[in-house]
Motif scaffolding. Sequence first.
Motif, PDB file in Angstrom:
ATOM      1  N   ALA A   1      -6.949  13.866  -5.686  1.00  0.00           N
ATOM      2  CA  ALA A   1      -7.725  12.682  -6.063  1.00  0.00           C
ATOM      3  C   ALA A   1      -8.068  11.839  -4.835  1.00  0.00           C
ATOM      4  O   ALA A   1      -9.003  11.040  -4.864  1.00  0.00           O
ATOM      5  N   ILE A   2      -7.301  12.026  -3.755  1.00  0.00           N
ATOM      6  CA  ILE A   2      -7.544  11.281  -2.522  1.00  0.00           C
ATOM      7  C   ILE A   2      -8.277  12.202  -1.555  1.00  0.00           C
ATOM      8  O   ILE A   2      -7.738  13.206  -1.101  1.00  0.00           O
TER       9      ILE A   2
ATOM     10  N   ASP B   1     -12.750  -0.681  -4.279  1.00  0.00           N
ATOM     11  CA  ASP B   1     -12.851   0.731  -4.652  1.00  0.00           C
ATOM     12  C   ASP B   1     -13.163   0.898  -6.136  1.00  0.00           C
ATOM     13  O   ASP B   1     -13.891   1.786  -6.539  1.00  0.00           O
ATOM     14  N   PHE B   2     -12.536   0.027  -6.930  1.00  0.00           N
ATOM     15  CA  PHE B   2     -12.682   0.117  -8.372  1.00  0.00           C
ATOM     16  C   PHE B   2     -13.950  -0.623  -8.749  1.00  0.00           C
ATOM     17  O   PHE B   2     -14.046  -1.836  -8.560  1.00  0.00           O
TER      18      PHE B   2
ATOM     19  N   LEU C   1      -4.826  -8.312  -8.316  1.00  0.00           N
ATOM     20  CA  LEU C   1      -4.946  -7.685  -6.999  1.00  0.00           C
ATOM     21  C   LEU C   1      -5.961  -8.416  -6.114  1.00  0.00           C
ATOM     22  O   LEU C   1      -5.637  -8.856  -5.024  1.00  0.00           O
TER      23      LEU C   1
ATOM     24  N   LEU D   1      -5.923   3.090  -8.613  1.00  0.00           N
ATOM     25  CA  LEU D   1      -6.461   2.951  -9.972  1.00  0.00           C
ATOM     26  C   LEU D   1      -7.881   3.507 -10.020  1.00  0.00           C
ATOM     27  O   LEU D   1      -8.271   4.177 -10.979  1.00  0.00           O
ATOM     28  N   ALA D   2      -8.643   3.223  -8.965  1.00  0.00           N
ATOM     29  CA  ALA D   2     -10.030   3.694  -8.940  1.00  0.00           C
ATOM     30  C   ALA D   2     -10.100   5.209  -8.824  1.00  0.00           C
ATOM     31  O   ALA D   2     -11.006   5.842  -9.378  1.00  0.00           O
ATOM     32  N   ALA D   3      -9.134   5.811  -8.124  1.00  0.00           N
ATOM     33  CA  ALA D   3      -9.143   7.271  -7.978  1.00  0.00           C
ATOM     34  C   ALA D   3      -8.884   7.943  -9.326  1.00  0.00           C
ATOM     35  O   ALA D   3      -9.295   9.087  -9.547  1.00  0.00           O
TER      36      ALA D   3
ATOM     37  N   PRO E   1      -2.802   9.017   4.313  1.00  0.00           N
ATOM     38  CA  PRO E   1      -3.463   7.705   4.202  1.00  0.00           C
ATOM     39  C   PRO E   1      -2.571   6.709   3.462  1.00  0.00           C
ATOM     40  O   PRO E   1      -1.728   7.096   2.650  1.00  0.00           O
ATOM     41  N   THR E   2      -2.734   5.430   3.780  1.00  0.00           N
ATOM     42  CA  THR E   2      -2.134   4.393   2.941  1.00  0.00           C
ATOM     43  C   THR E   2      -3.252   3.772   2.115  1.00  0.00           C
ATOM     44  O   THR E   2      -4.357   3.582   2.595  1.00  0.00           O
ATOM     45  N   LEU E   3      -2.931   3.478   0.871  1.00  0.00           N
ATOM     46  CA  LEU E   3      -3.965   2.965  -0.027  1.00  0.00           C
ATOM     47  C   LEU E   3      -3.340   1.953  -0.976  1.00  0.00           C
ATOM     48  O   LEU E   3      -2.222   2.147  -1.468  1.00  0.00           O
TER      49      LEU E   3
ATOM     50  N   TRP F   1      -3.159  -0.407  -4.520  1.00  0.00           N
ATOM     51  CA  TRP F   1      -3.161   0.079  -5.916  1.00  0.00           C
ATOM     52  C   TRP F   1      -4.542   0.046  -6.536  1.00  0.00           C
ATOM     53  O   TRP F   1      -4.842   0.831  -7.430  1.00  0.00           O
ATOM     54  N   GLU F   2      -5.395  -0.859  -6.065  1.00  0.00           N
ATOM     55  CA  GLU F   2      -6.754  -0.838  -6.614  1.00  0.00           C
ATOM     56  C   GLU F   2      -7.420   0.505  -6.327  1.00  0.00           C
ATOM     57  O   GLU F   2      -8.066   1.095  -7.197  1.00  0.00           O
ATOM     58  N   GLY F   3      -7.234   0.976  -5.108  1.00  0.00           N
ATOM     59  CA  GLY F   3      -7.817   2.261  -4.734  1.00  0.00           C
ATOM     60  C   GLY F   3      -7.236   3.400  -5.561  1.00  0.00           C
ATOM     61  O   GLY F   3      -7.940   4.339  -5.938  1.00  0.00           O
TER      62      GLY F   3
ATOM     63  N   ASP G   1       0.850  -1.184   0.000  1.00  0.00           N
ATOM     64  CA  ASP G   1       0.000   0.000   0.000  1.00  0.00           C
ATOM     65  C   ASP G   1       0.893   1.244   0.000  1.00  0.00           C
ATOM     66  O   ASP G   1       1.914   1.287   0.681  1.00  0.00           O
TER      67      ASP G   1
ATOM     68  N   GLN H   1     -11.084   4.926   0.396  1.00  0.00           N
ATOM     69  CA  GLN H   1      -9.756   5.410   0.042  1.00  0.00           C
ATOM     70  C   GLN H   1      -8.754   5.245   1.176  1.00  0.00           C
ATOM     71  O   GLN H   1      -7.844   6.033   1.354  1.00  0.00           O
TER      72      GLN H   1
END
Lengths: 183, 345
Positions: A90-91, B36-37, B70, A106-108, A98-100, A102-104, A68, B317
């Motif tokens: 974007a966050i 999230d996605f 993932l 990519l979604a951002a 925050p720690t996030l 990679w899916e999060g 993350d 997030q």
Amino acid sequence: MAAETRFGPWTSLYKEIEDLARIFDVADRGEALIADLKQREAALRAEFSGDKHPTFLFWFSSPSPADDAYLGGGNGPSGYIADLLGGSNAIKTEADWPTLGWEGILAADPTVIVASQVDRNRWELDNADAKIAYLTSDPTVSQMDAVKGGRIVVMSGAAMNPSIRTIYGAEEVAKQLRTLDLP
Amino acid sequence: MPSDRSEGGAGWLAIFLALMLIALAFVVALATTIGDFSIGLGTVVLAITNGFGLTHADIPRIQEAVVWDLRLSRALVAALAGAGLAICGAILQALLRNALAEPFVLGVSAGASTGAVCVIVLGIGAGSLTLSMGAFAGAFAAFALVAILSNGATSGPNHTILAGVAAAQLFNALTSYIVTTSGNAQQARDVMFWLLGSFGGVRWGDFQLLTVVIALGLAICLWMARSLDAFTFGDEDAAALGVPVARIRLILFAVTAMITATIVSMVGAIGFVGLVVPHAARYVVGPIHLRLLPACAAVGAVFMVLADIASRVVATQQTVPIGVVTALVGVPFFAIILYRARPQA
């Protein structure tokens, strides 16, 4: 817009400069510095007041590529820089760091990725070049619009902490934004 | 009645395991669709069938990678970690004849933390590989200390538990010493996150390694399952039944240390699962280890995947440490079992 970031407008920072300048009996130099910073701020705000509203991802560092990522969160200095440059973070979290996963990220789907240069050499991804190498070489992450569009900029990691360097960081990003073709 | 189930042959176990496998498939499927996605269900299915090479559907690369690289790898590693910790808990509860025994009772988690903290704070090496190796080395150092303190595990369960407590205290103190004397706030946060566990960094390589370690460990444990049953009556009775007590205890300690150290070095110290799942499983299938161990693996896997889903969705997030979720979700669940299993007056 500035009022939306917890961090700006910069009254507390300017107050601090003023106090320090008075303590060291150089009030005039303090005033000059504040004037300079205000002018830089205003210049950036004027230049980036157009109809482009990019979202920025501020990537501070990661222990390893897969882990993350530590990011510049919502309304901290990172959000302030994004705001100065006519965009937003974007966050959106309230957390400063925050720690996030990679899916999060990519979604951002940020318009621009800010790869920070962290000069402490603790993790392999402290280095901005290492971040860019990962962003552009990972089969998944390299599919992000920001990466495909070459919209990765480098900024000093110190600018992500609240200080006078935050404005210099914003200028550093602005300089690179001018050469980019924002959607 | 629980006693009927435990005595009631392989039929009940087969039904229970089948149900748990269906539940596991369901929660893994759920884990691949939640995140999230936002990705449509059809795309998720195609991404998985593409991953197995069954289809070659043309779906966006980014969505395919989120599902396959993932989410699915993460869900499966979570399942294996849950299974592994639950098995270790069951083994240790039997070997030590103590209901409070769990994978970290031998000081393995504390040792792993010290190893990881040495890497994080003292900067011995860099990167995640050295972090895992540091954790692994620390875990085995703690295990070795406990083995020495308890005379190669020959001196009985209580002695081993005390040795484990001593080792855990020692390594926790070392960790705190290193963090307070040489760490900064950011590093302290890294350490805390690491201690609470996270599936954030896992990929397919971790899944392969964990599969081998846990399959091997489970096979050894099942092979010794009858001896484990004998341990329930105490060391002397087990020895009278022809069980080589000291040797089997040492082998099984080593197996649990191996499994726990591998899991901890990969995803951090995730508490509670190893303690609670064996009790839950024992309530359903009874204490016979040939049945208990597979049941523990299945229940642990389902529980951990569910906990991981919760850790991803509870804050937007941002990822919540998995150890926080296992305890928050696990305690009420455990409370129900405790309440229902209370002795009848």
